[in-house]
Design a protein around this motif. Structure first.
Motif, PDB file in Angstrom:
ATOM      1  N   VAL A  47       0.837  -1.206   0.000  1.00  0.00           N
ATOM      2  CA  VAL A  47       0.000   0.000   0.000  1.00  0.00           C
ATOM      3  C   VAL A  47       0.871   1.255   0.000  1.00  0.00           C
ATOM      4  O   VAL A  47       0.611   2.203  -0.738  1.00  0.00           O
ATOM      5  N   GLY A  48       1.923   1.268   0.782  1.00  0.00           N
ATOM      6  CA  GLY A  48       2.831   2.405   0.831  1.00  0.00           C
ATOM      7  C   GLY A  48       3.575   2.604  -0.482  1.00  0.00           C
ATOM      8  O   GLY A  48       3.760   3.735  -0.945  1.00  0.00           O
ATOM      9  N   THR A  49       3.988   1.503  -1.104  1.00  0.00           N
ATOM     10  CA  THR A  49       4.670   1.585  -2.398  1.00  0.00           C
ATOM     11  C   THR A  49       3.722   2.125  -3.458  1.00  0.00           C
ATOM     12  O   THR A  49       4.105   2.964  -4.275  1.00  0.00           O
ATOM     13  N   LEU A  50       2.466   1.675  -3.434  1.00  0.00           N
ATOM     14  CA  LEU A  50       1.479   2.180  -4.387  1.00  0.00           C
ATOM     15  C   LEU A  50       1.234   3.674  -4.194  1.00  0.00           C
ATOM     16  O   LEU A  50       1.139   4.426  -5.160  1.00  0.00           O
ATOM     17  N   ARG A  51       1.139   4.112  -2.953  1.00  0.00           N
ATOM     18  CA  ARG A  51       0.921   5.540  -2.681  1.00  0.00           C
ATOM     19  C   ARG A  51       2.106   6.373  -3.167  1.00  0.00           C
ATOM     20  O   ARG A  51       1.933   7.445  -3.752  1.00  0.00           O
ATOM     21  N   ALA A  52       3.316   5.888  -2.944  1.00  0.00           N
ATOM     22  CA  ALA A  52       4.510   6.603  -3.404  1.00  0.00           C
ATOM     23  C   ALA A  52       4.538   6.655  -4.927  1.00  0.00           C
ATOM     24  O   ALA A  52       4.876   7.688  -5.514  1.00  0.00           O
ATOM     25  N   ALA A  53       4.183   5.553  -5.580  1.00  0.00           N
ATOM     26  CA  ALA A  53       4.161   5.508  -7.041  1.00  0.00           C
ATOM     27  C   ALA A  53       3.079   6.434  -7.600  1.00  0.00           C
ATOM     28  O   ALA A  53       3.281   7.083  -8.629  1.00  0.00           O
ATOM     29  N   LYS A  54       1.956   6.520  -6.919  1.00  0.00           N
ATOM     30  CA  LYS A  54       0.890   7.423  -7.358  1.00  0.00           C
ATOM     31  C   LYS A  54       1.339   8.882  -7.222  1.00  0.00           C
ATOM     32  O   LYS A  54       1.101   9.696  -8.120  1.00  0.00           O
ATOM     33  N   LYS A  55       1.989   9.194  -6.130  1.00  0.00           N
ATOM     34  CA  LYS A  55       2.476  10.557  -5.903  1.00  0.00           C
ATOM     35  C   LYS A  55       3.465  10.967  -6.991  1.00  0.00           C
ATOM     36  O   LYS A  55       3.504  12.126  -7.402  1.00  0.00           O
ATOM     37  N   ARG A  56       4.248  10.006  -7.490  1.00  0.00           N
ATOM     38  CA  ARG A  56       5.243  10.275  -8.543  1.00  0.00           C
ATOM     39  C   ARG A  56       4.655  10.131  -9.945  1.00  0.00           C
ATOM     40  O   ARG A  56       5.379  10.175 -10.933  1.00  0.00           O
ATOM     41  N   LYS A  57       3.335   9.901 -10.008  1.00  0.00           N
ATOM     42  CA  LYS A  57       2.607   9.757 -11.278  1.00  0.00           C
ATOM     43  C   LYS A  57       3.107   8.592 -12.121  1.00  0.00           C
ATOM     44  O   LYS A  57       3.123   8.649 -13.357  1.00  0.00           O
ATOM     45  N   VAL A  58       3.494   7.527 -11.441  1.00  0.00           N
ATOM     46  CA  VAL A  58       3.890   6.292 -12.115  1.00  0.00           C
ATOM     47  C   VAL A  58       2.666   5.398 -12.291  1.00  0.00           C
ATOM     48  O   VAL A  58       2.522   4.711 -13.297  1.00  0.00           O
TER      49      VAL A  58
END
Length: 81
Positions: A47-58
């Motif tokens: 979940v944390g990795t997904l949130r970080a990836a979303k924040k970086r627009k990946v």
């Protein structure tokens, strides 16, 4: 493990488990990622990795945070292959 490395691993897992959108994007259901044994072993906190990836627009997905089983049918779309 650093965030950049985890995002790269996440991208590979989405391509492996997901469906090619034909336009350079890939889509996978959150439940597929969450329930994959290899993902469970790779990511300390998916979940944390997904949130970080979303924040970086990946990646993109509906909402701020995904939780299983409530969000198992939510699409996670990889924007940057």
């Amino acid at each position: 493990m650093d965030v950049d490395h985890e995002i790269e691993l996440l991208k590979e897992k989405i391509k492996l488990l997901g469906v090619d959108g034909g336009d350079g994007t890939w889509t996978v259901k959150f439940g597929v990622l969450f329930n994959d044994t290899e993902c469970a072993n790779l990511f300390e906190a998916l979940v944390g990795t997904l949130r970080a990836a979303k924040k970086r627009k990946v990646v993109t997905f509906q909402g701020q945070m995904l939780l299983s089983p409530t969000h198992d049918d939510v699409d996670v779309k990889l924007l940057v292959a």
